[in-house]
Design a protein around this motif. Structure first.
Motif, PDB file in Angstrom:
ATOM      1  N   PHE A   1       0.989  -1.290   0.161  1.00 54.97           N
ATOM      2  CA  PHE A   1       0.103   0.220   0.292  1.00 54.97           C
ATOM      3  C   PHE A   1       0.591   1.472   0.163  1.00 54.97           C
ATOM      4  O   PHE A   1       1.615   1.497   1.177  1.00 54.97           O
ATOM      5  CB  PHE A   1      -0.919   0.056   1.147  1.00 54.97           C
ATOM      6  CG  PHE A   1      -1.616  -0.845   1.327  1.00 54.97           C
ATOM      7  CD1 PHE A   1      -2.985  -1.505   0.445  1.00 54.97           C
ATOM      8  CD2 PHE A   1      -1.527  -2.831   1.621  1.00 54.97           C
ATOM      9  CE1 PHE A   1      -3.764  -1.872   0.313  1.00 54.97           C
ATOM     10  CE2 PHE A   1      -1.852  -2.994   1.999  1.00 54.97           C
ATOM     11  CZ  PHE A   1      -3.141  -3.670   1.537  1.00 54.97           C
ATOM     12  N   ASP A   2       0.582   2.430  -1.056  1.00 52.92           N
ATOM     13  CA  ASP A   2       1.168   3.425  -1.376  1.00 52.92           C
ATOM     14  C   ASP A   2       0.578   4.365  -0.696  1.00 52.92           C
ATOM     15  O   ASP A   2      -0.130   5.726  -1.423  1.00 52.92           O
ATOM     16  CB  ASP A   2       1.206   3.916  -2.549  1.00 52.92           C
ATOM     17  CG  ASP A   2       2.349   4.834  -2.254  1.00 52.92           C
ATOM     18  OD1 ASP A   2       3.216   5.691  -1.895  1.00 52.92           O
ATOM     19  OD2 ASP A   2       2.508   5.689  -3.821  1.00 52.92           O
TER      20      ASP A   2
ATOM     21  N   VAL B   1      -8.377  13.518  12.244  1.00 56.17           N
ATOM     22  CA  VAL B   1      -7.799  14.668  11.079  1.00 56.17           C
ATOM     23  C   VAL B   1      -8.209  14.237   9.469  1.00 56.17           C
ATOM     24  O   VAL B   1      -8.226  14.659   8.200  1.00 56.17           O
ATOM     25  CB  VAL B   1      -6.669  14.978  11.506  1.00 56.17           C
ATOM     26  CG1 VAL B   1      -5.578  15.995  10.210  1.00 56.17           C
ATOM     27  CG2 VAL B   1      -6.643  16.075  12.453  1.00 56.17           C
ATOM     28  N   LEU B   2      -7.364  12.873   9.546  1.00 57.72           N
ATOM     29  CA  LEU B   2      -7.574  12.406   8.214  1.00 57.72           C
ATOM     30  C   LEU B   2      -8.250  11.652   7.268  1.00 57.72           C
ATOM     31  O   LEU B   2      -8.026  11.253   7.020  1.00 57.72           O
ATOM     32  CB  LEU B   2      -6.429  10.680   8.492  1.00 57.72           C
ATOM     33  CG  LEU B   2      -4.466  10.829   8.838  1.00 57.72           C
ATOM     34  CD1 LEU B   2      -3.937   9.714   9.198  1.00 57.72           C
ATOM     35  CD2 LEU B   2      -3.712  11.674   7.850  1.00 57.72           C
ATOM     36  N   THR B   3      -9.413  11.828   8.299  1.00 55.27           N
ATOM     37  CA  THR B   3     -10.619  11.373   7.570  1.00 55.27           C
ATOM     38  C   THR B   3     -10.472  12.371   6.047  1.00 55.27           C
ATOM     39  O   THR B   3     -11.784  12.176   5.796  1.00 55.27           O
ATOM     40  CB  THR B   3     -11.317  11.550   8.544  1.00 55.27           C
ATOM     41  OG1 THR B   3     -11.882  12.296   9.113  1.00 55.27           O
ATOM     42  CG2 THR B   3     -11.770  10.241   9.510  1.00 55.27           C
ATOM     43  N   ALA B   4     -10.281  13.463   5.936  1.00 50.44           N
ATOM     44  CA  ALA B   4     -10.298  14.046   5.157  1.00 50.44           C
ATOM     45  C   ALA B   4     -10.144  13.443   3.885  1.00 50.44           C
ATOM     46  O   ALA B   4     -10.709  13.854   2.552  1.00 50.44           O
ATOM     47  CB  ALA B   4      -9.878  15.340   5.398  1.00 50.44           C
ATOM     48  N   LEU B   5      -9.277  12.148   4.129  1.00 53.90           N
ATOM     49  CA  LEU B   5      -9.048  12.224   2.709  1.00 53.90           C
ATOM     50  C   LEU B   5      -8.799  10.437   2.334  1.00 53.90           C
ATOM     51  O   LEU B   5      -9.551   9.964   1.646  1.00 53.90           O
ATOM     52  CB  LEU B   5      -7.188  10.838   2.820  1.00 53.90           C
ATOM     53  CG  LEU B   5      -6.225  12.172   3.713  1.00 53.90           C
ATOM     54  CD1 LEU B   5      -4.967  11.779   4.359  1.00 53.90           C
ATOM     55  CD2 LEU B   5      -6.056  13.216   2.846  1.00 53.90           C
ATOM     56  N   GLY B   6     -10.711  10.184   2.908  1.00 54.10           N
ATOM     57  CA  GLY B   6     -11.537   8.789   3.402  1.00 54.10           C
ATOM     58  C   GLY B   6     -10.957   8.086   4.459  1.00 54.10           C
ATOM     59  O   GLY B   6     -10.954   8.222   5.273  1.00 54.10           O
ATOM     60  N   LYS B   7     -11.220   6.413   4.129  1.00 56.28           N
ATOM     61  CA  LYS B   7     -11.574   5.644   5.117  1.00 56.28           C
ATOM     62  C   LYS B   7      -9.585   5.903   5.968  1.00 56.28           C
ATOM     63  O   LYS B   7      -8.791   5.179   5.211  1.00 56.28           O
ATOM     64  CB  LYS B   7     -11.919   4.107   4.761  1.00 56.28           C
ATOM     65  CG  LYS B   7     -11.790   2.989   5.393  1.00 56.28           C
ATOM     66  CD  LYS B   7     -12.529   2.164   5.231  1.00 56.28           C
ATOM     67  CE  LYS B   7     -12.561   0.937   5.859  1.00 56.28           C
ATOM     68  NZ  LYS B   7     -13.143  -0.264   5.685  1.00 56.28           N
TER      69      LYS B   7
ATOM     70  N   ASP C   1      -7.756  -2.094   0.885  1.00 57.12           N
ATOM     71  CA  ASP C   1      -7.033  -1.196  -0.642  1.00 57.12           C
ATOM     72  C   ASP C   1      -8.023   0.241  -0.311  1.00 57.12           C
ATOM     73  O   ASP C   1      -8.347   0.933  -0.876  1.00 57.12           O
ATOM     74  CB  ASP C   1      -7.902  -1.741  -1.815  1.00 57.12           C
ATOM     75  CG  ASP C   1      -6.625  -2.984  -1.758  1.00 57.12           C
ATOM     76  OD1 ASP C   1      -6.004  -3.135  -1.656  1.00 57.12           O
ATOM     77  OD2 ASP C   1      -7.550  -3.393  -2.580  1.00 57.12           O
ATOM     78  N   GLU C   2      -9.421   0.092   0.821  1.00 55.69           N
ATOM     79  CA  GLU C   2     -10.111   1.230   0.784  1.00 55.69           C
ATOM     80  C   GLU C   2      -9.498   1.615   1.606  1.00 55.69           C
ATOM     81  O   GLU C   2     -10.072   3.342   1.594  1.00 55.69           O
ATOM     82  CB  GLU C   2     -11.618   1.169   1.407  1.00 55.69           C
ATOM     83  CG  GLU C   2     -12.617  -0.159   0.654  1.00 55.69           C
ATOM     84  CD  GLU C   2     -13.693  -0.336   1.019  1.00 55.69           C
ATOM     85  OE1 GLU C   2     -13.521  -0.060   2.550  1.00 55.69           O
ATOM     86  OE2 GLU C   2     -14.404  -1.293   0.527  1.00 55.69           O
ATOM     87  N   HIS C   3      -8.700   2.013   2.656  1.00 57.60           N
ATOM     88  CA  HIS C   3      -7.416   2.721   3.489  1.00 57.60           C
ATOM     89  C   HIS C   3      -6.800   3.811   2.381  1.00 57.60           C
ATOM     90  O   HIS C   3      -5.981   3.370   1.961  1.00 57.60           O
ATOM     91  CB  HIS C   3      -6.830   2.056   4.489  1.00 57.60           C
ATOM     92  CG  HIS C   3      -7.737   1.855   5.060  1.00 57.60           C
ATOM     93  ND1 HIS C   3      -8.236  -0.364   5.603  1.00 57.60           N
ATOM     94  CD2 HIS C   3      -9.048   1.558   6.336  1.00 57.60           C
ATOM     95  CE1 HIS C   3      -8.819  -0.830   6.491  1.00 57.60           C
ATOM     96  NE2 HIS C   3      -8.717   0.518   6.581  1.00 57.60           N
ATOM     97  N   LYS C   4      -7.064   5.026   3.074  1.00 56.37           N
ATOM     98  CA  LYS C   4      -6.217   5.836   2.413  1.00 56.37           C
ATOM     99  C   LYS C   4      -4.447   6.341   3.359  1.00 56.37           C
ATOM    100  O   LYS C   4      -4.109   7.040   2.173  1.00 56.37           O
ATOM    101  CB  LYS C   4      -6.982   7.592   2.077  1.00 56.37           C
ATOM    102  CG  LYS C   4      -8.040   7.033   1.331  1.00 56.37           C
ATOM    103  CD  LYS C   4      -8.098   6.964   0.008  1.00 56.37           C
ATOM    104  CE  LYS C   4      -9.260   6.174  -1.711  1.00 56.37           C
ATOM    105  NZ  LYS C   4      -8.726   5.693  -1.908  1.00 56.37           N
ATOM    106  N   ALA C   5      -4.984   6.341   4.409  1.00 54.88           N
ATOM    107  CA  ALA C   5      -3.703   6.426   5.683  1.00 54.88           C
ATOM    108  C   ALA C   5      -3.630   5.076   6.726  1.00 54.88           C
ATOM    109  O   ALA C   5      -4.943   4.794   6.542  1.00 54.88           O
ATOM    110  CB  ALA C   5      -3.854   7.675   5.658  1.00 54.88           C
ATOM    111  N   ALA C   6      -2.997   5.017   6.896  1.00 52.25           N
ATOM    112  CA  ALA C   6      -2.271   3.917   8.446  1.00 52.25           C
ATOM    113  C   ALA C   6      -2.286   5.167   9.593  1.00 52.25           C
ATOM    114  O   ALA C   6      -1.359   5.681   9.351  1.00 52.25           O
ATOM    115  CB  ALA C   6      -2.075   2.944   8.747  1.00 52.25           C
TER     116      ALA C   6
END
Length: 442
Positions: free
Chosen positions: A91-92, A114-120, A143-148
């Motif tokens: 995952f990139d 804060v990161l929810t602005a990017l998505g899941k 694949d749905e995650h936009k950050a961790a």
């Protein structure tokens, strides 16, 4: 779902196996209660299993005859971590690692908000921040995650370094360095060195976020690699991101945030000056990821915090502040001050032992007792052997209504004997004292 071929697992872990069949594992588990057909069970030390699963990853000395694929490795925990790291590499996405002596879990929650602005967003559940919890979090990325956001705990030198190899964070937050774990590491310098291992793990192009109000930040800056961006945050000292005009309320805290000469008003659904610092580090992540301040504020408004972190419960004309998940001298004093500033009426402190403080334990507990008195609490109830030093410190400072208890049952009885309508009761101690059970009793 995590899908791995047998060949991949063998390549990643170096395992010996009893078969060359083309096998695809439909998941990974370390919990024998969650074994199902098609899943690879990683048998960590002490685990048992029934052998009916699709495959097992075991130690070299395993000799039982069971159906299915058997993979043998020298160290099953290390193999599990390698599998987590291998999955993370698929995952990139921005991966934020959070460590520090205190405030890690709340900072993790604020950062994820804060990161929810990017998505899941994938984030560490509860405080699963150890050798088993970190790979579990990595294996939860999909694949749905936009950050961790991965919380990393520490119980010795080298542990953060070892886990960071698999997390491969692009952004690191070090909340602070204080006396927590001094019994294990021997000195504040060693604690700072251990936390600094996360800063060292960030590659050029990444970002390290540091608390400029903490005296060990300058030492940590020295280990950051060239080409890594450093962002600092603070309430007291000069910093890239600074809070001022902090106003605490019974259910929220608001403040003005200064960044690059501009001012932004922020409102947090959590209480306390210490949580402003935690929020500032989350804002630093947002800046690093190109999130606007309006989007960050919307994220804060959706915050879901982990239980027992300044959790406010209103019941039977009482305000119960459950901050009993963990405690250090710094976090203990922060909670005492916050309750004192926010709540009117009588205030009762129910405080227990702060563990792993080594030879500073007595002094630190006595200072907490003095803090209780100076912040105008009406009653102090302590639980545990070290808690008696809190009581002694409060009495020495001039506090009159001070009680010591030796069991949780005795603590609950004393609380019920002294409380009145309208009281606010603060509960705080190291997790091993399980003060949450006292709350259940009352």
């Amino acid at each position: 779902m995590n899908k791995f071929s047998l060949k991949e697992i063998v390549k990643v872990t170096g395992a010996d196996t009893n078969t060359n069949d083309e096998i695809i594992f439909q998941g990974i588990t370390t919990d024998s209660r969650k074994i199902s057909p098609g899943v690879l069970f990683v048998a960590l030390k002490g685990e048992t299993f029934d052998g009916e699963n699709f495959g097992v990853l075991v130690g070299k000395n395993f000799s039982a005859e069971i159906p299915g694929a058997i993979l043998k490795v020298a160290d099953t925990l290390e193999a599990y971590q390698k599998i987590g790291g291998y999955w993370r590499d698929r995952f990139d996405i921005p991966v934020v690692a959070v460590t520090g002596s205190s405030g890690k879990t709340t900072t993790k929650d604020l950062t994820a908000a804060v990161l929810t602005a990017l998505g899941k967003i994938q984030k560490t559940s509860a405080n699963f921040n150890n050798e088993i919890g970190v790979p579990l979090t990595l294996l939860g990325i999909n694949d749905e995650h936009k950050a961790a956001v991965v919380e990393i705990g520490m119980r010795g030198l080298g542990q953060i370094e070892a886990l960071a190899k698999f997390v491969k964070p692009t952004i690191a937050i070090i909340t602070n360095v204080n006396e927590t774990h001094i019994e294990l590491l021997g000195s504040m310098e060693n604690i700072a060195k251990a936390k600094g291992e996360l800063a060292e793990a960030i590659k050029p192009g990444g970002t390290v976020i540091l608390n400029a109000d903490n005296s060990y930040t300058e030492d940590i800056k020295k280990v950051v690699a060239p080409g890594v961006n450093i962002l600092t945050f603070a309430v007291e000292n000069p910093a890239d991101i600074k809070a001022e005009n902090i106003s605490a309320h019974q259910t929220s805290t608001d403040f003005d945030l200064l960044y690059r000469g501009k001012k932004y008003h922020m409102d947090l659904p959590v209480i306390g000056r210490h949580n402003v610092l935690n929020a500032l580090s989350a804002v630093a992540v947002g800046i690093s990821c190109g999130i606007s301040f309006d989007e960050m504020q919307r994220g804060f408004s959706t915050l879901v915090t982990t239980k027992m972190r300044f959790e406010v419960i209103r019941r039977d004309n009482l305000v119960i502040v459950n901050d009993a998940y963990n405690a250090s001298p710094a976090s203990m004093c922060a909670s005492i001050k916050t309750v004192s500033e926010i709540y009117d009426g009588r205030k009762i402190a129910v405080l227990g032992d702060m563990l792993e403080l080594g030879n500073i334990a007595e002094k630190s507990h006595r200072e907490v007792g003095k803090e209780v008195f100076e912040n105008n609490f009406d009653v102090l109830i302590t639980y545990g052997e070290l808690g008696k030093f809190i009581a002694a410190g409060a009495k020495d400072a001039g506090m009159e209504k001070v009680f010591t208890t030796d069991t949780r049952e005795e603590t609950a009885k004393k609380i019920l004997a002294v409380i009145k309508d309208g009281d606010t009761i603060l509960f705080k101690a190291s997790h091993g004292m399980h003060l949450e059970k006292v709350i259940e009793m009352i």
